[in-house]
Write a protein that holds these residues in place. Sequence first.
Motif, PDB file in Angstrom:
ATOM      1  N   THR A 219       8.239   7.500   1.011  1.00 40.72           N
ATOM      2  CA  THR A 219       6.784   7.622   1.150  1.00 40.72           C
ATOM      3  C   THR A 219       6.075   6.627   0.228  1.00 40.72           C
ATOM      4  O   THR A 219       5.119   5.959   0.644  1.00 40.72           O
ATOM      5  N   ALA A 220       6.537   6.512  -0.999  1.00 45.38           N
ATOM      6  CA  ALA A 220       5.925   5.560  -1.932  1.00 45.38           C
ATOM      7  C   ALA A 220       6.127   4.123  -1.458  1.00 45.38           C
ATOM      8  O   ALA A 220       5.197   3.307  -1.507  1.00 45.38           O
ATOM      9  N   LEU A 221       7.315   3.774  -0.981  1.00 48.13           N
ATOM     10  CA  LEU A 221       7.572   2.420  -0.485  1.00 48.13           C
ATOM     11  C   LEU A 221       6.744   2.118   0.758  1.00 48.13           C
ATOM     12  O   LEU A 221       6.222   1.014   0.905  1.00 48.13           O
ATOM     13  N   LEU A 222       6.599   3.097   1.633  1.00 51.62           N
ATOM     14  CA  LEU A 222       5.787   2.912   2.835  1.00 51.62           C
ATOM     15  C   LEU A 222       4.325   2.650   2.460  1.00 51.62           C
ATOM     16  O   LEU A 222       3.671   1.781   3.047  1.00 51.62           O
ATOM     17  N   ALA A 223       3.812   3.370   1.480  1.00 48.72           N
ATOM     18  CA  ALA A 223       2.431   3.163   1.029  1.00 48.72           C
ATOM     19  C   ALA A 223       2.266   1.760   0.433  1.00 48.72           C
ATOM     20  O   ALA A 223       1.261   1.081   0.683  1.00 48.72           O
ATOM     21  N   LEU A 224       3.250   1.313  -0.341  1.00 50.46           N
ATOM     22  CA  LEU A 224       3.179  -0.032  -0.925  1.00 50.46           C
ATOM     23  C   LEU A 224       3.235  -1.119   0.154  1.00 50.46           C
ATOM     24  O   LEU A 224       2.494  -2.101   0.100  1.00 50.46           O
ATOM     25  N   ILE A 225       4.091  -0.954   1.127  1.00 47.12           N
ATOM     26  CA  ILE A 225       4.204  -1.943   2.211  1.00 47.12           C
ATOM     27  C   ILE A 225       2.913  -1.990   3.021  1.00 47.12           C
ATOM     28  O   ILE A 225       2.413  -3.063   3.362  1.00 47.12           O
ATOM     29  N   GLN A 226       2.343  -0.823   3.321  1.00 43.40           N
ATOM     30  CA  GLN A 226       1.088  -0.770   4.080  1.00 43.40           C
ATOM     31  C   GLN A 226      -0.045  -1.419   3.291  1.00 43.40           C
ATOM     32  O   GLN A 226      -0.869  -2.140   3.848  1.00 43.40           O
ATOM     33  N   SER A 227      -0.093  -1.182   2.008  1.00 40.11           N
ATOM     34  CA  SER A 227      -1.118  -1.795   1.162  1.00 40.11           C
ATOM     35  C   SER A 227      -0.988  -3.316   1.158  1.00 40.11           C
ATOM     36  O   SER A 227      -1.983  -4.047   1.260  1.00 40.11           O
ATOM     37  N   GLY A 228       0.223  -3.806   1.049  1.00 37.59           N
ATOM     38  CA  GLY A 228       0.451  -5.250   1.093  1.00 37.59           C
ATOM     39  C   GLY A 228       0.067  -5.843   2.435  1.00 37.59           C
ATOM     40  O   GLY A 228      -0.528  -6.921   2.513  1.00 37.59           O
ATOM     41  N   ASN A 229       0.378  -5.148   3.516  1.00 32.10           N
ATOM     42  CA  ASN A 229       0.025  -5.613   4.855  1.00 32.10           C
ATOM     43  C   ASN A 229      -1.492  -5.665   5.030  1.00 32.10           C
ATOM     44  O   ASN A 229      -2.030  -6.609   5.608  1.00 32.10           O
ATOM     45  N   ASN A 230      -2.186  -4.632   4.545  1.00 34.27           N
ATOM     46  CA  ASN A 230      -3.651  -4.625   4.621  1.00 34.27           C
ATOM     47  C   ASN A 230      -4.245  -5.781   3.825  1.00 34.27           C
ATOM     48  O   ASN A 230      -5.222  -6.406   4.253  1.00 34.27           O
ATOM     49  N   SER A 231      -3.677  -6.078   2.684  1.00 33.13           N
ATOM     50  CA  SER A 231      -4.165  -7.196   1.874  1.00 33.13           C
ATOM     51  C   SER A 231      -3.968  -8.520   2.598  1.00 33.13           C
ATOM     52  O   SER A 231      -4.852  -9.379   2.591  1.00 33.13           O
ATOM     53  N   LEU A 232      -2.828  -8.694   3.243  1.00 33.32           N
ATOM     54  CA  LEU A 232      -2.577  -9.923   3.992  1.00 33.32           C
ATOM     55  C   LEU A 232      -3.552 -10.073   5.154  1.00 33.32           C
ATOM     56  O   LEU A 232      -4.058 -11.169   5.417  1.00 33.32           O
ATOM     57  N   ASN A 233      -3.828  -8.976   5.868  1.00 35.16           N
ATOM     58  CA  ASN A 233      -4.794  -9.029   6.964  1.00 35.16           C
ATOM     59  C   ASN A 233      -6.184  -9.375   6.457  1.00 35.16           C
ATOM     60  O   ASN A 233      -6.914 -10.153   7.082  1.00 35.16           O
ATOM     61  N   PHE A 234      -6.565  -8.799   5.326  1.00 28.46           N
ATOM     62  CA  PHE A 234      -7.870  -9.089   4.736  1.00 28.46           C
ATOM     63  C   PHE A 234      -7.977 -10.555   4.332  1.00 28.46           C
ATOM     64  O   PHE A 234      -8.988 -11.213   4.586  1.00 28.46           O
ATOM     65  N   ILE A 235      -6.934 -11.084   3.731  1.00 29.04           N
ATOM     66  CA  ILE A 235      -6.934 -12.492   3.320  1.00 29.04           C
ATOM     67  C   ILE A 235      -7.020 -13.399   4.542  1.00 29.04           C
ATOM     68  O   ILE A 235      -7.766 -14.384   4.549  1.00 29.04           O
ATOM     69  N   GLU A 236      -6.298 -13.065   5.594  1.00 36.44           N
ATOM     70  CA  GLU A 236      -6.322 -13.877   6.818  1.00 36.44           C
ATOM     71  C   GLU A 236      -7.715 -13.876   7.450  1.00 36.44           C
ATOM     72  O   GLU A 236      -8.229 -14.926   7.848  1.00 36.44           O
ATOM     73  N   LYS A 237      -8.351 -12.713   7.528  1.00 38.39           N
ATOM     74  CA  LYS A 237      -9.701 -12.638   8.093  1.00 38.39           C
ATOM     75  C   LYS A 237     -10.709 -13.384   7.229  1.00 38.39           C
ATOM     76  O   LYS A 237     -11.595 -14.057   7.746  1.00 38.39           O
ATOM     77  N   SER A 238     -10.599 -13.275   5.919  1.00 41.56           N
ATOM     78  CA  SER A 238     -11.550 -13.963   5.048  1.00 41.56           C
ATOM     79  C   SER A 238     -11.365 -15.475   5.122  1.00 41.56           C
ATOM     80  O   SER A 238     -12.349 -16.220   5.080  1.00 41.56           O
TER      81      SER A 238
END
Length: 131
Positions: A19-38
Amino acid sequence: MKKSFSLMEVIIATALLSTALLALIQSGNNSLNFIEKSEKTKKEKEYLQIALDTKPFSNRNENIYLDKEFSNLDDDLRLELKKIKIKVKEELLSKEDIKLDNFSFTLNKTKTEYLVDEKVKKNIYRIKISF
């Protein structure tokens, strides 16, 4: 008797870690999507700034194609700019004739709307005083 972990303790620990690893991976993925959109929005704003710098302000309701505005571009840059279309719409908001005792002048208020690929929009408001 040897001390060891029971099967239930191992299952609970594995579930917590996953569960902790899944949350970390999802957070990293969201950050990458945000960086790509910006980055994409930043690039579109840069295209808009290029369009604002290409021609002097005049009464124009036309599209701007960035690859046609510059003559000395390399092929890669020309291909990138060829895809960019900027819609320009200018609208006269008001025109006032103001007369004072000694002189008179005309006050024109205009709004120019720039739209890059239906995504980034910029409105420029101008006031022109003519004597």
